[in-house]
Design a protein around this motif. Structure first.
Motif, PDB file in Angstrom:
ATOM      1  N   ARG A  30      30.952   9.928  67.927  1.00 45.83           N
ATOM      2  CA  ARG A  30      30.851  10.013  66.468  1.00 45.83           C
ATOM      3  C   ARG A  30      31.349   8.751  65.772  1.00 45.83           C
ATOM      4  N   ASP A  31      32.428   8.161  66.303  1.00 52.57           N
ATOM      5  CA  ASP A  31      33.109   7.078  65.602  1.00 52.57           C
ATOM      6  C   ASP A  31      32.949   5.726  66.287  1.00 52.57           C
ATOM      7  N   LEU A  32      31.940   5.569  67.119  1.00 51.75           N
ATOM      8  CA  LEU A  32      31.829   4.349  67.913  1.00 51.75           C
ATOM      9  C   LEU A  32      31.686   3.105  67.043  1.00 51.75           C
ATOM     10  N   LEU A  33      30.930   3.202  65.955  1.00 50.59           N
ATOM     11  CA  LEU A  33      30.713   2.043  65.089  1.00 50.59           C
ATOM     12  C   LEU A  33      31.991   1.614  64.366  1.00 50.59           C
ATOM     13  N   LEU A  34      32.976   2.513  64.320  1.00 47.63           N
ATOM     14  CA  LEU A  34      34.242   2.210  63.650  1.00 47.63           C
ATOM     15  C   LEU A  34      35.291   1.680  64.625  1.00 47.63           C
ATOM     16  N   CYS A  35      34.934   1.600  65.895  1.00 48.97           N
ATOM     17  CA  CYS A  35      35.895   1.161  66.907  1.00 48.97           C
ATOM     18  C   CYS A  35      36.032  -0.366  66.884  1.00 48.97           C
ATOM     19  N   HIS A  36      37.261  -0.838  66.764  1.00 48.96           N
ATOM     20  CA  HIS A  36      37.504  -2.285  66.727  1.00 48.96           C
ATOM     21  C   HIS A  36      38.571  -2.710  67.734  1.00 48.96           C
ATOM     22  N   SER A  37      38.818  -1.869  68.717  1.00 49.54           N
ATOM     23  CA  SER A  37      39.798  -2.208  69.755  1.00 49.54           C
ATOM     24  C   SER A  37      39.201  -3.248  70.706  1.00 49.54           C
ATOM     25  N   ASP A  38      40.047  -3.830  71.539  1.00 52.45           N
ATOM     26  CA  ASP A  38      39.559  -4.841  72.475  1.00 52.45           C
ATOM     27  C   ASP A  38      38.576  -4.243  73.474  1.00 52.45           C
ATOM     28  N   TYR A  39      38.838  -3.006  73.898  1.00 51.60           N
ATOM     29  CA  TYR A  39      37.891  -2.329  74.783  1.00 51.60           C
ATOM     30  C   TYR A  39      38.053  -0.825  74.655  1.00 51.60           C
ATOM     31  N   LYS A  40      37.011  -0.114  75.032  1.00 54.14           N
ATOM     32  CA  LYS A  40      37.010   1.349  74.976  1.00 54.14           C
ATOM     33  C   LYS A  40      36.390   1.880  76.269  1.00 54.14           C
ATOM     34  N   GLU A  41      37.086   2.778  76.931  1.00 49.05           N
ATOM     35  CA  GLU A  41      36.509   3.413  78.107  1.00 49.05           C
ATOM     36  C   GLU A  41      35.417   4.380  77.656  1.00 49.05           C
ATOM     37  N   VAL A  42      34.253   4.287  78.265  1.00 44.73           N
ATOM     38  CA  VAL A  42      33.112   5.112  77.881  1.00 44.73           C
ATOM     39  C   VAL A  42      32.487   5.728  79.131  1.00 44.73           C
ATOM     40  N   GLY A  43      31.618   6.704  78.912  1.00 46.51           N
ATOM     41  CA  GLY A  43      30.954   7.336  80.048  1.00 46.51           C
ATOM     42  C   GLY A  43      29.894   6.451  80.664  1.00 46.51           C
ATOM     43  N   ALA A  44      29.135   5.788  79.794  1.00 46.43           N
ATOM     44  CA  ALA A  44      28.051   4.908  80.251  1.00 46.43           C
ATOM     45  C   ALA A  44      27.704   3.939  79.126  1.00 46.43           C
ATOM     46  N   VAL A  45      27.048   2.851  79.474  1.00 47.59           N
ATOM     47  CA  VAL A  45      26.596   1.875  78.477  1.00 47.59           C
ATOM     48  C   VAL A  45      25.084   1.698  78.585  1.00 47.59           C
ATOM     49  N   SER A  46      24.511   1.151  77.552  1.00 46.41           N
ATOM     50  CA  SER A  46      23.079   0.883  77.551  1.00 46.41           C
ATOM     51  C   SER A  46      22.703  -0.035  78.711  1.00 46.41           C
ATOM     52  N   GLY A  47      21.575   0.258  79.348  1.00 44.53           N
ATOM     53  CA  GLY A  47      21.137  -0.551  80.483  1.00 44.53           C
ATOM     54  C   GLY A  47      20.522  -1.875  80.094  1.00 44.53           C
ATOM     55  N   SER A  48      20.429  -2.136  78.786  1.00 45.06           N
ATOM     56  CA  SER A  48      19.790  -3.377  78.350  1.00 45.06           C
ATOM     57  C   SER A  48      20.600  -4.616  78.686  1.00 45.06           C
ATOM     58  N   LEU A  49      21.937  -4.479  78.752  1.00 42.27           N
ATOM     59  CA  LEU A  49      22.786  -5.607  79.133  1.00 42.27           C
ATOM     60  C   LEU A  49      24.184  -5.120  79.466  1.00 42.27           C
TER      61      LEU A  49
END
Length: 286
Positions: A158-177
């Motif tokens: 929900r709040d990913l666009l508001l995240c400004h930390s150095d890094y965030k652990e996530v389940g998966a990332v886009s395969g584009s890069l």
């Protein structure tokens, strides 16, 4: 030093532009272009680029996105085995500074197997599906429904666009890069080659989690993605792309979420409704 792996299919001009944009970066050791058995003259065009820094190889058949990238990873593993590989679509723009940040992160955090910057569209706006959580079984089943998926954030932060930390652990990332630790990726089994296109990120994320590895998004870093440039050249209609997406989702639901008979029946019904919804939405647009 970082190696680059990019996959081409009938889109040599885009791939050539991408390679020219990064080939002089000092942090890049080698660039591997995998032509996924293109049906046009892509391979011949790309072969002309080959030099001491750029290698062009070709698969013997088009097994899809995952199979093509696996082919490239296996090649790299037997030709120098770089520690870190930037895997990306050719329709991206990334700065050398961002590549350096990704490499520094993976060097520092040994429990992470991959890291990615925030994806931006051609207008420079951050895209919310740069990363996503690993959905529960029912969240993933219900996400087959177009309208329901738009109303409820079934597979998104929900709040990913508001995240400004150095890094965030996530389940998966886009395969584009993203950047990967190649040896760790090989240990997890890489991409599931039964998936031709779409949903590779979810199945890969589930594999990495099972192996005890983590994935990170670096919110302060970005890259530009001219989304689906190559895909749109191959699949002309939204209906064809939707059918392929549904087939991949049903495979993941059955193979990775181990859906029982009732659960798979619900998923099948929702997939048919999804295609009907798409037809209705396209009629409204007309």
């Amino acid at each position: 030093m970082v190696d680059v792996l990019t996959l081409n299919y009938n889109d040599a001009d885009t791939t050539i532009d991408f390679v020219h944009s990064v080939e002089n970066y000092g942090t890049i050791g080698h660039i591997l272009i995998v032509d996924n058995c293109s049906t046009d003259d892509s391979f011949l065009k790309l072969k002309k680029m080959q030099n001491n820094k750029i290698t062009v190889i070709q698969t013997d058949h088009n097994g899809g996105y995952g199979a093509g990238n696996n082919f490239g990873m296996r090649y790299l593993a037997t030709h120098g085995m770089p520690q870190f590989v930037l895997q990306c679509n050719p329709d991206v723009i990334i700065s050398e500074a961002t590549i350096v940040k990704l490499e520094e992160f993976l060097k520092k955090h040994d429990d992470y197997v991959m890291a990615a910057p925030f994806m931006q569209d051609k207008n420079g706006m951050k895209i919310s599906y740069s990363a996503f959580p690993l959905a529960t079984k029912w969240q993933y089943i219900l996400s087959l429904d177009i309208i329901l998926n738009k109303i409820l954030p079934l597979n998104s932060y929900r709040d990913l666009l508001l995240c400004h930390s150095d890094y965030k652990e996530v389940g998966a990332v886009s395969g584009s890069l993203f950047m990967m630790n190649l040896s760790k990726m090989l240990k997890t089994g890489m991409y599931d080659e039964n998936i031709f296109l779409y949903c590779e990120e979810m199945s890969l994320g589930l594999k990495l989690k099972k192996a005890g590895y983590k994935t990170a998004l670096l919110p302060k870093e970005t890259f530009l993605h001219n989304h689906s440039v190559s895909i749109n050249k191959t699949f002309k209609s939204e209906y064809a792309k939707r059918k392929l997406l549904i087939a991949s989702k049903l495979y993941v639901i059955q193979t990775y979420y181990h859906a029982n008979t009732i659960e798979y029946l619900v998923a099948t019904i929702l997939s048919k409704l999804s295609l009907l919804e798409l037809d209705i939405l396209q009629l409204i647009k007309r």
